[in-house]
Write a protein that holds these residues in place. Structure first.
Motif, PDB file in Angstrom:
ATOM      1  N   LEU A   1       0.762  -1.095   0.101  1.00  0.00           N
ATOM      2  CA  LEU A   1      -0.053   0.066  -0.041  1.00  0.00           C
ATOM      3  C   LEU A   1       0.793   1.312   0.027  1.00  0.00           C
ATOM      4  N   ARG A   2       2.082   1.213  -0.078  1.00  0.00           N
ATOM      5  CA  ARG A   2       2.982   2.255   0.145  1.00  0.00           C
ATOM      6  C   ARG A   2       2.605   3.100   1.325  1.00  0.00           C
ATOM      7  N   LEU A   3       2.550   2.622   2.457  1.00  0.00           N
ATOM      8  CA  LEU A   3       2.195   3.525   3.601  1.00  0.00           C
ATOM      9  C   LEU A   3       3.237   2.989   4.808  1.00  0.00           C
ATOM     10  N   PRO A   4       3.339   3.786   5.737  1.00  0.00           N
ATOM     11  CA  PRO A   4       4.415   3.696   6.784  1.00  0.00           C
ATOM     12  C   PRO A   4       4.178   2.115   7.445  1.00  0.00           C
ATOM     13  N   TYR A   5       5.142   1.669   7.657  1.00  0.00           N
ATOM     14  CA  TYR A   5       5.270   0.364   8.405  1.00  0.00           C
ATOM     15  C   TYR A   5       4.622   0.236   9.667  1.00  0.00           C
ATOM     16  N   TYR A   6       4.861   1.422  10.586  1.00  0.00           N
ATOM     17  CA  TYR A   6       4.601   1.714  11.890  1.00  0.00           C
ATOM     18  C   TYR A   6       3.018   1.721  12.065  1.00  0.00           C
TER      19      TYR A   6
ATOM     20  N   GLY B   1      -1.181 -14.829  18.187  1.00  0.00           N
ATOM     21  CA  GLY B   1      -0.558 -13.650  18.818  1.00  0.00           C
ATOM     22  C   GLY B   1       0.232 -12.829  17.329  1.00  0.00           C
ATOM     23  N   LEU B   2       0.071 -13.416  16.195  1.00  0.00           N
ATOM     24  CA  LEU B   2       0.557 -12.568  14.965  1.00  0.00           C
ATOM     25  C   LEU B   2      -0.630 -11.688  14.568  1.00  0.00           C
ATOM     26  N   ILE B   3      -0.238 -10.537  13.955  1.00  0.00           N
ATOM     27  CA  ILE B   3      -1.150  -9.484  13.397  1.00  0.00           C
ATOM     28  C   ILE B   3      -0.863  -9.888  11.807  1.00  0.00           C
ATOM     29  N   ARG B   4      -2.053 -10.150  10.988  1.00  0.00           N
ATOM     30  CA  ARG B   4      -2.134 -10.669   9.672  1.00  0.00           C
ATOM     31  C   ARG B   4      -3.274  -9.686   9.149  1.00  0.00           C
ATOM     32  N   TYR B   5      -2.995  -9.565   7.948  1.00  0.00           N
ATOM     33  CA  TYR B   5      -4.055  -8.645   7.065  1.00  0.00           C
ATOM     34  C   TYR B   5      -4.446  -9.521   5.784  1.00  0.00           C
ATOM     35  N   ARG B   6      -5.781  -8.877   5.196  1.00  0.00           N
ATOM     36  CA  ARG B   6      -6.254  -9.463   3.950  1.00  0.00           C
ATOM     37  C   ARG B   6      -5.977  -8.138   2.944  1.00  0.00           C
ATOM     38  N   LEU B   7      -5.162  -8.402   2.030  1.00  0.00           N
ATOM     39  CA  LEU B   7      -4.972  -7.397   0.945  1.00  0.00           C
ATOM     40  C   LEU B   7      -6.206  -6.658   0.283  1.00  0.00           C
ATOM     41  N   SER B   8      -7.260  -7.320   0.040  1.00  0.00           N
ATOM     42  CA  SER B   8      -8.472  -7.035  -0.154  1.00  0.00           C
ATOM     43  C   SER B   8      -9.196  -5.955   0.665  1.00  0.00           C
ATOM     44  N   GLU B   9      -8.976  -6.293   1.777  1.00  0.00           N
ATOM     45  CA  GLU B   9      -9.609  -5.450   2.873  1.00  0.00           C
ATOM     46  C   GLU B   9      -8.750  -4.120   3.138  1.00  0.00           C
ATOM     47  N   LEU B  10      -7.660  -4.227   2.968  1.00  0.00           N
ATOM     48  CA  LEU B  10      -6.696  -3.214   3.053  1.00  0.00           C
ATOM     49  C   LEU B  10      -6.829  -2.244   2.036  1.00  0.00           C
ATOM     50  N   SER B  11      -7.004  -2.663   0.772  1.00  0.00           N
ATOM     51  CA  SER B  11      -7.234  -1.953  -0.434  1.00  0.00           C
ATOM     52  C   SER B  11      -8.446  -1.130  -0.287  1.00  0.00           C
TER      53      SER B  11
ATOM     54  N   VAL C   1      -5.250   7.970   4.638  1.00  0.00           N
ATOM     55  CA  VAL C   1      -4.067   7.285   3.206  1.00  0.00           C
ATOM     56  C   VAL C   1      -4.289   8.590   2.333  1.00  0.00           C
ATOM     57  N   LYS C   2      -5.211   9.114   2.239  1.00  0.00           N
ATOM     58  CA  LYS C   2      -5.401  10.458   1.205  1.00  0.00           C
ATOM     59  C   LYS C   2      -4.555  11.432   1.585  1.00  0.00           C
ATOM     60  N   GLU C   3      -4.241  11.869   3.059  1.00  0.00           N
ATOM     61  CA  GLU C   3      -3.517  12.686   3.223  1.00  0.00           C
ATOM     62  C   GLU C   3      -2.014  12.353   3.234  1.00  0.00           C
ATOM     63  N   TRP C   4      -1.783  11.254   3.511  1.00  0.00           N
ATOM     64  CA  TRP C   4      -0.519  10.673   3.534  1.00  0.00           C
ATOM     65  C   TRP C   4       0.110  10.746   2.239  1.00  0.00           C
ATOM     66  N   ARG C   5      -0.667  10.529   1.170  1.00  0.00           N
ATOM     67  CA  ARG C   5      -0.176  10.363  -0.444  1.00  0.00           C
ATOM     68  C   ARG C   5      -1.139  11.306  -1.146  1.00  0.00           C
ATOM     69  N   PRO C   6      -1.249  12.641  -0.951  1.00  0.00           N
ATOM     70  CA  PRO C   6      -1.793  13.536  -1.496  1.00  0.00           C
ATOM     71  C   PRO C   6      -1.543  13.444  -2.951  1.00  0.00           C
ATOM     72  N   ASP C   7      -0.392  13.354  -3.589  1.00  0.00           N
ATOM     73  CA  ASP C   7      -0.085  13.496  -5.075  1.00  0.00           C
ATOM     74  C   ASP C   7      -0.703  12.228  -5.793  1.00  0.00           C
ATOM     75  N   ASP C   8      -0.736  11.072  -5.100  1.00  0.00           N
ATOM     76  CA  ASP C   8      -1.311   9.865  -5.605  1.00  0.00           C
ATOM     77  C   ASP C   8      -2.705   9.937  -5.720  1.00  0.00           C
ATOM     78  N   ALA C   9      -3.386  10.704  -4.987  1.00  0.00           N
ATOM     79  CA  ALA C   9      -4.688  10.802  -5.216  1.00  0.00           C
ATOM     80  C   ALA C   9      -5.095  11.654  -6.675  1.00  0.00           C
TER      81      ALA C   9
END
Length: 76
Positions: free
Chosen positions: A19-24, A44-54, A63-71
């Protein structure tokens, strides 16, 4: 059977890269809560589904504020 049940789960680093977002944002529980990032705790592990993240990223003002040029598609 739901297609999401067959979707591969990814970790925070993979989510950050995809997603080109900060790892933290994905690593820190406070940030996950702050940005309301959809996630799962599995043994105990954190996992994500890419479809949900997208879907989340498309709707997230953070996200829009983090990457305003991409928008806008960028002006380069």
């Amino acid at each position: 059977m739901n297609a999401k049940t067959n979707e591969t789960m990814i970790d925070g680093r993979e989510a950050s890269i995809a997603l080109r977002l900060p790892y933290y944002w994905f690593r820190d529980p406070t940030e996950r809560s702050r940005y309301r990032i959809p996630h799962y705790v599995m043994g105990g592990l954190i996992r994500y589904r890419l479809s949900e993240l997208s879907e989340w990223a498309a709707k997230s003002s953070a996200v829009k504020e983090w990457r305003p040029d991409d928008a806008r598609g960028g002006d380069e």
